[in-house]
Design a protein around this motif. Structure first.
Motif, PDB file in Angstrom:
ATOM      1  N   ASP A 182       0.861  -1.118   0.127  1.00 52.95           N
ATOM      2  CA  ASP A 182       0.090  -0.088  -0.165  1.00 52.95           C
ATOM      3  C   ASP A 182       0.913   1.142  -0.047  1.00 52.95           C
ATOM      4  O   ASP A 182       1.174   1.639   1.025  1.00 52.95           O
ATOM      5  CB  ASP A 182      -0.999  -0.103   1.463  1.00 52.95           C
ATOM      6  CG  ASP A 182      -1.877   1.082   1.509  1.00 52.95           C
ATOM      7  OD1 ASP A 182      -1.540   2.362   0.593  1.00 52.95           O
ATOM      8  OD2 ASP A 182      -2.841   0.809   1.971  1.00 52.95           O
ATOM      9  N   SER A 183       1.189   1.703  -1.175  1.00 53.85           N
ATOM     10  CA  SER A 183       2.572   2.730  -1.461  1.00 53.85           C
ATOM     11  C   SER A 183       2.090   3.906  -0.635  1.00 53.85           C
ATOM     12  O   SER A 183       2.787   4.642   0.002  1.00 53.85           O
ATOM     13  CB  SER A 183       2.590   3.037  -2.687  1.00 53.85           C
ATOM     14  OG  SER A 183       2.808   1.824  -3.685  1.00 53.85           O
ATOM     15  N   GLU A 184       0.873   4.277  -0.547  1.00 52.45           N
ATOM     16  CA  GLU A 184       0.138   5.506   0.057  1.00 52.45           C
ATOM     17  C   GLU A 184       0.626   5.623   1.483  1.00 52.45           C
ATOM     18  O   GLU A 184       1.016   6.342   2.219  1.00 52.45           O
ATOM     19  CB  GLU A 184      -1.246   5.892  -0.408  1.00 52.45           C
ATOM     20  CG  GLU A 184      -1.611   7.094  -0.365  1.00 52.45           C
ATOM     21  CD  GLU A 184      -3.126   7.329  -0.876  1.00 52.45           C
ATOM     22  OE1 GLU A 184      -3.784   8.114  -0.269  1.00 52.45           O
ATOM     23  OE2 GLU A 184      -3.669   6.627  -2.014  1.00 52.45           O
ATOM     24  N   SER A 185      -0.076   4.528   2.186  1.00 51.91           N
ATOM     25  CA  SER A 185      -0.008   4.384   3.738  1.00 51.91           C
ATOM     26  C   SER A 185       1.602   4.223   3.825  1.00 51.91           C
ATOM     27  O   SER A 185       2.009   5.174   4.911  1.00 51.91           O
ATOM     28  CB  SER A 185      -0.250   2.855   4.026  1.00 51.91           C
ATOM     29  OG  SER A 185      -1.799   2.984   4.132  1.00 51.91           O
ATOM     30  N   LEU A 186       2.582   3.542   3.025  1.00 52.81           N
ATOM     31  CA  LEU A 186       4.075   3.477   3.291  1.00 52.81           C
ATOM     32  C   LEU A 186       4.698   4.773   3.355  1.00 52.81           C
ATOM     33  O   LEU A 186       5.319   5.034   4.062  1.00 52.81           O
ATOM     34  CB  LEU A 186       4.300   2.559   2.113  1.00 52.81           C
ATOM     35  CG  LEU A 186       5.691   1.766   2.634  1.00 52.81           C
ATOM     36  CD1 LEU A 186       5.506   1.062   3.930  1.00 52.81           C
ATOM     37  CD2 LEU A 186       5.720   0.708   1.461  1.00 52.81           C
ATOM     38  N   LYS A 187       4.201   5.500   2.266  1.00 54.34           N
ATOM     39  CA  LYS A 187       4.794   6.939   2.076  1.00 54.34           C
ATOM     40  C   LYS A 187       4.693   7.733   3.256  1.00 54.34           C
ATOM     41  O   LYS A 187       5.372   8.779   3.772  1.00 54.34           O
ATOM     42  CB  LYS A 187       4.446   7.336   0.973  1.00 54.34           C
ATOM     43  CG  LYS A 187       5.208   8.716   0.149  1.00 54.34           C
ATOM     44  CD  LYS A 187       4.850   9.267  -1.092  1.00 54.34           C
ATOM     45  CE  LYS A 187       4.954  10.769  -1.186  1.00 54.34           C
ATOM     46  NZ  LYS A 187       6.427  10.922  -1.548  1.00 54.34           N
ATOM     47  N   ARG A 188       3.243   7.876   3.763  1.00 54.66           N
ATOM     48  CA  ARG A 188       2.965   8.766   4.755  1.00 54.66           C
ATOM     49  C   ARG A 188       3.416   8.128   6.057  1.00 54.66           C
ATOM     50  O   ARG A 188       4.186   9.057   6.647  1.00 54.66           O
ATOM     51  CB  ARG A 188       1.145   8.467   4.950  1.00 54.66           C
ATOM     52  CG  ARG A 188       0.701   9.459   6.040  1.00 54.66           C
ATOM     53  CD  ARG A 188      -0.753   9.361   6.299  1.00 54.66           C
ATOM     54  NE  ARG A 188      -1.245   7.771   6.329  1.00 54.66           N
ATOM     55  CZ  ARG A 188      -0.988   7.211   7.529  1.00 54.66           C
ATOM     56  NH1 ARG A 188      -0.401   7.616   8.677  1.00 54.66           N
ATOM     57  NH2 ARG A 188      -1.438   5.737   7.638  1.00 54.66           N
ATOM     58  N   ILE A 189       3.579   6.905   6.319  1.00 54.44           N
ATOM     59  CA  ILE A 189       4.164   6.241   7.619  1.00 54.44           C
ATOM     60  C   ILE A 189       5.725   6.771   7.469  1.00 54.44           C
ATOM     61  O   ILE A 189       6.481   7.255   8.473  1.00 54.44           O
ATOM     62  CB  ILE A 189       3.938   4.865   7.944  1.00 54.44           C
ATOM     63  CG1 ILE A 189       2.397   4.846   8.326  1.00 54.44           C
ATOM     64  CG2 ILE A 189       4.792   4.370   8.890  1.00 54.44           C
ATOM     65  CD1 ILE A 189       2.003   3.203   8.283  1.00 54.44           C
ATOM     66  N   ALA A 190       6.218   6.606   6.534  1.00 48.49           N
ATOM     67  CA  ALA A 190       7.636   6.657   6.330  1.00 48.49           C
ATOM     68  C   ALA A 190       8.129   8.443   6.614  1.00 48.49           C
ATOM     69  O   ALA A 190       8.972   8.673   7.500  1.00 48.49           O
ATOM     70  CB  ALA A 190       8.444   6.205   4.984  1.00 48.49           C
ATOM     71  N   GLY A 191       7.082   9.194   5.881  1.00 46.69           N
ATOM     72  CA  GLY A 191       7.259  10.398   6.148  1.00 46.69           C
ATOM     73  C   GLY A 191       7.102  10.984   7.642  1.00 46.69           C
ATOM     74  O   GLY A 191       7.699  12.101   8.096  1.00 46.69           O
ATOM     75  N   GLU A 192       6.235  10.430   8.501  1.00 41.04           N
ATOM     76  CA  GLU A 192       5.804  10.789   9.550  1.00 41.04           C
ATOM     77  C   GLU A 192       7.040  10.441  10.526  1.00 41.04           C
ATOM     78  O   GLU A 192       7.594  11.114  11.583  1.00 41.04           O
ATOM     79  CB  GLU A 192       4.507   9.970  10.284  1.00 41.04           C
ATOM     80  CG  GLU A 192       3.401  10.427   9.738  1.00 41.04           C
ATOM     81  CD  GLU A 192       1.917  10.075  10.250  1.00 41.04           C
ATOM     82  OE1 GLU A 192       2.122   9.586  11.439  1.00 41.04           O
ATOM     83  OE2 GLU A 192       1.111   9.761   9.470  1.00 41.04           O
TER      84      GLU A 192
END
Lengths: 266, 266
Positions: free
Chosen positions: A22-32
């Motif tokens: 789930d690229s979107e979740s992944l990018k968001r969590i990595a960003g946080e």
């Protein structure tokens, strides 16, 4: 030190025909995580589940179940297939984290841990200490390992948290799941579901066995059992919803986040 | 026990715009290994290079070169990027091997080895022994590791062979490359190139320095240096052409294959 588990269900698309992240979740969590690291240095270990990558081969080959000697070659190739599938997930997760500037380094359980009857009995954590000392974020994940009783078995991300926490004595253990924490019933289908702010005893588990809060490696009940082991050692942990934006960031910043605390205290 | 290195140049397409594996070579080599394993049980460890996956990030971030303290965060993310790139290659290689029924299990150097000035100084091989005893084929590959002098460095597949052979005392060490063995000049451009059936001394290297037989991690000269260390310990090794059909199969069956033997004997 933080130990942060990110559930496989948040990182992979369970509905997709083929395993995919789930690229979107992944990018968001990595960003946080990156934002929090930029705020202030903190030691962090990330544990992730096997999600829709690891479960199909593990299930297909019934890894962890007893088997006849004649089936061993087949089981062995199933072990290899599962190891490679979770490696692929890990590679995709690390890729997303590195793209956001989070210095993750993978240390797979299968390369240094062994188990007895599905419980980790050996696994020196020197490499974790070495990488942490150099400012890396070690990443470990649900994997297959050799088992002295069962030949091979699956080690869940939840068991890994428990093992790491027991041996590394972190200040904070957080499980990011796709629910707000622990309810006595599925809150999506039961209006009278009661939310637990705190969970202190295995006795409370009785009410949980029937809930739909389950995933393949033991579900919420399995998670709580692992976390109660930790509570017995005086290590508190918290189950939060990692799908809610900024929850991971807040928890790393010691800000208040809705969730269930697992602890033996009152 | 066999230790078989498969060069990155055979496994990856160097000419492709994006890193990609050479699926055809990979399938053929996996099939040859499977045929030999089916003939008779043998202990085997596979080492593979980083090929076109690992070299670009390692080069981009100049991993292994001295650097100023201020550059460390950048170097660290380069380490992560390189680790993940070679993990991806390994995942694709293992996938091809598993598809042919070869029970490969990856044990990445970055998860348990450390170096001093680019030489491996720590790395217990218990996991290799455990997996071999259960009939698995351990796979290790060119990777990045922490270095007590340089902070981080690259460990080539060739150095890994040398380290493994030194510690595990194999009966046979084979390097599968994309040439028939060692020549004093590039045989593709020099009709008078002399082929070495046997290579016994560092002195012979002088004639080699100018050849075009090179790859990013030190090329043929680097390979021979590693293998001469082994020769000093009484462990003979052989460089063969893995692009020639059935060469890998034959060498695993102890059949005669054209190649250069690296040995201190006469």
């Amino acid at each position: 030190m933080f130990i942060l588990k990110i559930g496989g269900s948040i990182l992979t698309n369970k509905d997709a025909a083929e395993s995919e992240v789930d690229s979107e979740s992944l990018k968001r969590i990595a960003g946080e995580i990156k934002s929090s690291l930029d705020n202030s240095f903190k030691e962090l270990i990330i544990v992730h589940g096997a999600g829709s990558f690891g479960h199909p081969p593990a299930k297909k080959y019934k890894i962890g179940e007893k088997f006849d000697k004649s089936e061993y070659p087949q089981k062995r190739i199933g072990f290899c297939e599962t190891q490679n599938a979770v490696k692929k997930l890990n590679m995709l997760i690390c890729e997303a984290f590195i793209n956001e500037g989070v210095p993750v380094v993978a240390i797979p359980a299968s390369s240094f841990m062994t188990a007895t009857n599905k419980r980790i009995t050996e696994g020196k954590l020197d490499a974790f200490r070495r990488y942490l000392d150099k400012g890396f974020i070690p990443v470990i994940y649900g994997d297959v390992v050799l088992d002295s009783e069962l030949e091979i078995c699956v080690i869940s991300g939840d068991q890994l948290i428990q093992y790491l926490a027991m041996n590394l004595n972190p200040d904070c253990v957080v499980l990011g799941t796709d629910v707000d924490g622990v309810y006595n019933k599925n809150p999506k289908t039961h209006d009278d579901a009661v939310f637990f702010e705190k969970f202190t005893s295995l006795k409370d588990l009785d009410t949980l066995e029937g809930t739909t809060n389950v995933d393949v490696t033991g579900g919420m009940v399995g998670k709580i059992k692992e976390l109660l082991y930790l509570a017995d050692l005086g290590i508190e942990s918290k189950i939060i919803n990692a799908e809610v934006k900024d929850n991971i960031y807040k928890v790393l910043e010691n800000e208040n986040v809705k969730g269930t605390v697992i602890s033996r205290g009152n």
